[in-house]
Design a protein around this motif. Structure first.
Motif, PDB file in Angstrom:
ATOM      1  N   HIS A 157       0.842  -1.204   0.000  1.00  0.00           N
ATOM      2  CA  HIS A 157       0.000   0.000   0.000  1.00  0.00           C
ATOM      3  C   HIS A 157       0.874   1.251   0.000  1.00  0.00           C
ATOM      4  O   HIS A 157       0.649   2.196  -0.766  1.00  0.00           O
ATOM      5  CB  HIS A 157      -0.891   0.040   1.253  1.00  0.00           C
ATOM      6  CG  HIS A 157      -2.056  -0.894   1.206  1.00  0.00           C
ATOM      7  ND1 HIS A 157      -2.870  -1.098   2.289  1.00  0.00           N
ATOM      8  CD2 HIS A 157      -2.540  -1.667   0.212  1.00  0.00           C
ATOM      9  CE1 HIS A 157      -3.824  -1.975   1.969  1.00  0.00           C
ATOM     10  NE2 HIS A 157      -3.631  -2.332   0.712  1.00  0.00           N
ATOM     11  N   GLY A 158       1.884   1.246   0.880  1.00  0.00           N
ATOM     12  CA  GLY A 158       2.772   2.403   0.994  1.00  0.00           C
ATOM     13  C   GLY A 158       3.507   2.685  -0.304  1.00  0.00           C
ATOM     14  O   GLY A 158       3.694   3.846  -0.688  1.00  0.00           O
ATOM     15  N   ILE A 170      -7.761   6.199  -2.228  1.00  0.00           N
ATOM     16  CA  ILE A 170      -8.100   5.261  -3.302  1.00  0.00           C
ATOM     17  C   ILE A 170      -7.437   3.906  -3.081  1.00  0.00           C
ATOM     18  O   ILE A 170      -8.081   2.856  -3.161  1.00  0.00           O
ATOM     19  CB  ILE A 170      -7.666   5.844  -4.667  1.00  0.00           C
ATOM     20  CG1 ILE A 170      -8.351   7.186  -4.918  1.00  0.00           C
ATOM     21  CG2 ILE A 170      -7.948   4.858  -5.787  1.00  0.00           C
ATOM     22  CD1 ILE A 170      -9.850   7.132  -4.903  1.00  0.00           C
ATOM     23  N   VAL A 171      -6.141   3.932  -2.772  1.00  0.00           N
ATOM     24  CA  VAL A 171      -5.414   2.671  -2.579  1.00  0.00           C
ATOM     25  C   VAL A 171      -6.077   1.836  -1.490  1.00  0.00           C
ATOM     26  O   VAL A 171      -6.308   0.637  -1.652  1.00  0.00           O
ATOM     27  CB  VAL A 171      -3.937   2.941  -2.216  1.00  0.00           C
ATOM     28  CG1 VAL A 171      -3.246   1.663  -1.759  1.00  0.00           C
ATOM     29  CG2 VAL A 171      -3.206   3.549  -3.403  1.00  0.00           C
ATOM     30  N   THR A 172      -6.404   2.499  -0.369  1.00  0.00           N
ATOM     31  CA  THR A 172      -6.927   1.720   0.748  1.00  0.00           C
ATOM     32  C   THR A 172      -8.419   1.429   0.591  1.00  0.00           C
ATOM     33  O   THR A 172      -8.918   0.463   1.162  1.00  0.00           O
ATOM     34  CB  THR A 172      -6.664   2.432   2.088  1.00  0.00           C
ATOM     35  OG1 THR A 172      -7.275   3.729   2.075  1.00  0.00           O
ATOM     36  CG2 THR A 172      -5.180   2.586   2.329  1.00  0.00           C
ATOM     37  N   LYS A 348       7.201   3.093   4.996  1.00  0.00           N
ATOM     38  CA  LYS A 348       7.439   2.654   6.377  1.00  0.00           C
ATOM     39  C   LYS A 348       6.176   2.809   7.224  1.00  0.00           C
ATOM     40  O   LYS A 348       5.846   1.940   8.030  1.00  0.00           O
ATOM     41  CB  LYS A 348       8.566   3.469   7.008  1.00  0.00           C
ATOM     42  CG  LYS A 348       9.938   3.135   6.447  1.00  0.00           C
ATOM     43  CD  LYS A 348      11.004   3.973   7.137  1.00  0.00           C
ATOM     44  CE  LYS A 348      12.372   3.747   6.511  1.00  0.00           C
ATOM     45  NZ  LYS A 348      13.334   4.766   6.952  1.00  0.00           N
ATOM     46  N   ILE A 349       5.466   3.926   7.038  1.00  0.00           N
ATOM     47  CA  ILE A 349       4.270   4.171   7.844  1.00  0.00           C
ATOM     48  C   ILE A 349       3.220   3.096   7.581  1.00  0.00           C
ATOM     49  O   ILE A 349       2.652   2.519   8.511  1.00  0.00           O
ATOM     50  CB  ILE A 349       3.695   5.566   7.536  1.00  0.00           C
ATOM     51  CG1 ILE A 349       4.639   6.639   8.061  1.00  0.00           C
ATOM     52  CG2 ILE A 349       2.307   5.732   8.145  1.00  0.00           C
ATOM     53  CD1 ILE A 349       4.335   8.020   7.531  1.00  0.00           C
ATOM     54  N   PHE A 350       2.980   2.800   6.307  1.00  0.00           N
ATOM     55  CA  PHE A 350       1.943   1.817   6.003  1.00  0.00           C
ATOM     56  C   PHE A 350       2.391   0.406   6.378  1.00  0.00           C
ATOM     57  O   PHE A 350       1.566  -0.448   6.705  1.00  0.00           O
ATOM     58  CB  PHE A 350       1.504   1.928   4.541  1.00  0.00           C
ATOM     59  CG  PHE A 350       0.527   3.056   4.339  1.00  0.00           C
ATOM     60  CD1 PHE A 350      -0.837   2.846   4.448  1.00  0.00           C
ATOM     61  CD2 PHE A 350       0.978   4.342   4.101  1.00  0.00           C
ATOM     62  CE1 PHE A 350      -1.738   3.888   4.312  1.00  0.00           C
ATOM     63  CE2 PHE A 350       0.089   5.397   3.953  1.00  0.00           C
ATOM     64  CZ  PHE A 350      -1.272   5.163   4.055  1.00  0.00           C
TER      65      PHE A 350
END
Ligand SMILES: Nc1ncnc2c1ncn2[C@@H]1O[C@H](COP(=O)(O)OP(=O)(O)OP(=O)(O)O)[C@@H](O)[C@H]1O
Ligand SMILES: [Mg+2]
Lengths: 452, 269
Positions: A157-158, A170-172, A348-350
């Motif tokens: 996702h990231g 949109i991605v999520t 990194k966050i995702f």
């Protein structure tokens, strides 16, 4: 935020008011206050209801408080274990929202991780690896697979968001559809269970530390907290910055200690039912001594949440990664000009969110003792609401880990409390929705007032 | 500036034939300038002349379309802000580039945090260092724990300047550094520029105030519509000459004309 009035010279102690001297975070106080109000309202409400059942309602508020069922060890125990799954994911959602993204896929991601772990426990381990029932390797293996799954999907996702610059919404949103149904595909649409006994230890009631270990944990936590306060003070003194008066520091330490030990005491006083105890002794081939009682103590799932919260708080406030997350949220262009790799940061966050979804999947599926298709449904909205009620601003750059956890706790309290007093589920949802909007409005007003 | 600058050795910075276009707009079109140690070189021009874009190519904030950058005579690979920092090129951006939600010291050390032996950010140490450096620029500054969004324009500017100065820059790019400053603070920046110059740091200064450029700079480059009009030694020309360069694109006698200069005037001169 209050303005610091100290200067470069050594400490100048000015007479201040009580709250000013304690330098307490007013937003934190506000949330704790809201939580206390909610708890008291339901305590009184359930007290009145209980008295109504017996026929005569005493017109005495203290008796209502005493007869209430909301602030009982049993309910507090249940409240905490119900909060864990959403709270764990909410800590990750803080990072996402702080960097001006959103993640709508956490509930579905949880389902896919849960499905993977269920399949490992019920198909891969026994049939492919030949691990027998209750083999001690099954739970660790399943958890590792779950964590890898969550991290990989999160990182993917990231990558789509950071490098291909597709909006996170949109991605999520895509992920919401995809992963819910990947989970369905993995299990062939079946409910899978019962899960491994060791795995179930992470679910809450089936895995607690017991009285002694809970006290040991409580004392350790107090020691760590006091040491933390002390070393922060020493560091400020070594740079000749102003510090709080000793009595203020001591008060804070005392409050923290009382809260930690009080929490442990409450969980310890929730007693394991005698029948269940007898069965436990039987399983070990022993006979229960006459009149034996013991408390549940701290659930392992709550311990897990505490570890996650401490870890995420350290990450947010004490590491470069955390600093970069907040900087990027405050001004992405400035962060980039300061040499921060903002795209990699997004990955990194995702990835962190994916890992947290996997941990939540362990807790959620262990709690219900099986994997089901609908596990984690609508969790994305609860998680976002928890983060937002906890003061995370959708405009980016602002948000705390403890706030998100308190937000999750407040939402769960509202929901459990209303269920206890007999409010129907649709009305519960109406209240939660109103509270969400109200909380954000109060936060906006607060920010305007304090100019922060 | 009366001190004589040695311009015989290798220049600290040499930008050759820099190009950058945004869509159809040639923001920077074949500009070449150089900078020697201990020198302050002005970059002037009308709004939208391409000054900031030229500087951003040097600081790695914008990827150039063409052109070479030499640092100390050697071809430099500058493709992002980290590269520029590794050549000790520091920049004060026109719009300051601060993270508004963080306090002064977090901004000052952004991307280069001081850490404890365990690798955690050392906020107390960073705050102490920030107090020292900010104390030089704005002695009255107290608000070390306020997000910089809550600071005045001049205070924010001081944070940006402190950040550029703190990390031992060899080359300093200042894009309108005194735009938001009061009289006293401007004086401090002027003093600071003099001091840095004495230390042998090269400074590229963008400023619209011709008088200030005359007093602060050794040489000045004038840009017009993305092209270089010319380069002059400020002591050899008048303020009117420089105005003529900016407005009409006329390179005065004694100046080195660039591709953007009006040819007939050169011929006449
Ligand atoms: N990121 C961008 N995208 C598109 N066009 C840009 C971008 N940055 C600059 N430009 C264009 O490039 C040209 C030069 O801009 P630049 O910012 O360098 O001007 P300047 O000389 O610094 O002006 P000022 O004195 O107003 O700061 C302008 O026409 C501007 O519109
Ligand atoms: Mg500009």
């Amino acid at each position: 935020m209050t303005d610091e009035t100290n200067n470069t010279g050594p400490t100048i102690v000015k007479p201040k008011g009580l709250f000013a001297a304690l330098e307490i975070d007013t937003r934190l106080m506000g949330m704790i206050g809201a939580f206390i109000v909610i708890a008291l309202v339901f305590q009184i409400w359930t007290g009145i209801n209980a008295q109504g059942l017996t026929g005569d309602i005493a017109w005495n508020p203290f008796s209502w408080l005493i007869d209430g069922r909301f602030l009982t060890p049993r309910n507090i125990f249940n409240l905490t274990i119900q909060t864990v799954s959403v709270a764990i994911m909410a800590t990750g959602m803080v990072f996402v929202i702080v960097t001006r993204h959103i993640d709508l896929s956490v509930g579905s991601l949880l389902a896919t991780c849960s499905a993977m772990m269920a399949v490992v426990q019920t198909v891969v381990a026994p049939n492919w690896l030949g691990l027998g029932l209750e083999n001690p390797m099954i739970a660790p293996l399943a958890i590792v697979v779950g964590l890898i799954t969550g991290a990989a999907i999160g990182a993917f996702h990231g990558y789509l968001i950071g490098y291909l610059t597709i909006p996170a919404f949109i991605v999520t949103l895509g992920g919401l559809f995809v992963w819910r149904n990947v989970a369905w595909h993995l299990t062939g649409g079946q409910t899978i269970g019962p899960l491994d006994a060791n795995f179930q230890l992470f679910g809450g009631i089936n895995g607690t530390l017991g009285v002694t270990w809970s006290w040991i944990f409580g004392l350790l936590a107090v020691a760590v907290a006091v040491y933390g306060l002390f070393s922060a003070r020493r560091q400020r003194l070594s740079h000749e910055f102003s510090v709080k008066p000793v009595w203020a520091e001591a008060t804070i330490a005392a409050v923290i200690s009382v809260v930690i030990l009080g929490f442990v005491a409450v969980l310890n006083s929730y007693e394991v039912p005698t029948r269940r105890l007898a069965r436990l002794f039987e399983d070990r081939g022993e006979i229960m001594p006459e009149g034996f009682t013991t408390g549940y103590g701290l659930p392992i799932s709550v311990l897990l949440l505490i570890v996650v919260v401490v870890g995420m708080t350290v990450l947010a406030t004490r590491t470069r990664l955390g600093r970069y997350i907040y900087a990027t949220g405050g001004n992405p262009e400035a962060a980039q000009l300061a040499g921060i790799r903002t795209r990699l940061l997004t990955v990194k966050i995702f990835l962190i969110v994916g890992l947290l979804c996997a941990i939540s999947a362990v807790v959620a599926s262990a709690r219900q003792t099986f994997h089901s298709n609908d596990i984690g449904t609508l969790d994305e909205l609860r998680v976002i609401a928890a983060a937002v009620i906890g003061g995370t601003a959708l405009a980016g750059g602002v948000g705390t880990i403890y706030g998100a956890v308190l937000g999750a706790l407040i939402m769960q309290s509202l929901q459990s409390g209303m269920a206890m007093v007999g409010v129907d589920a649709p009305y519960q949802n109406i209240v939660v929705g109103v509270v969400l909007v109200l909380a954000v409005w109060i936060d906006i007003v607060y920010r305007k007032r304090t100019g922060s | 500036m009366s001190d004589k600058i040695e311009r015989t050795g290798k220049p600290l910075i040499e930008m050759c034939n820099m190009q950058k276009a945004f869509g159809g707009i040639r923001a920077v079109d074949g500009v070449s300038i150089d900078l020697y140690p201990g020198e302050v070189v002005g970059v002037l021009g009308h709004n939208g002349a391409g000054k900031s874009v030229l500087m951003k190519m040097l600081s790695g904030a914008i990827q150039r379309d063409a052109g070479e950058i030499y640092v100390n005579g050697e071809l430099a690979e500058i493709n992002n802000p980290r590269d520029a920092r590794s050549y000790q090129i520091e920049t004060i951006y026109q719009y300051l580039a601060l993270a508004d939600n963080l306090d002064a010291s977090s901004n000052l050390f952004l991307g280069r945090e001081l850490t404890t032996p365990l690798g955690f950010v050392n906020d107390a140490l960073m705050e102490a260092e920030t107090r020292k450096i900010m104390g030089r620029l704005t002695p009255n500054f107290r608000r070390f724990h306020t997000p910089v969004a809550g600071l005045s324009g001049g205070q924010r500017q001081s944070v940006a300047i402190s950040r550029a100065v703190y990390f031992n820059a060899k080359i300093l790019i200042m894009d309108e550094p005194t735009a938001a400053l009061g009289v006293q603070e401007t004086k401090m920046v002027v003093d600071l520029v003099d001091e840095l110059k004495k230390q042998g740091i090269g400074i590229l200064l963008i400023d619209h105030d011709i008088h200030q450029v005359k007093t602060l700079c050794d040489r000045a480059n004038v840009m017009k519509n993305g092209k270089l009009v010319g380069t002059v030694v400020v002591d050899e020309v008048t303020e009117d000459d420089m105005l003529g360069m900016i407005i009409a694109g006329k390179c005065p006698p004694g100046g080195i004309p660039g591709p953007g200069a009006i040819n007939s005037d050169n011929a006449a001169a």
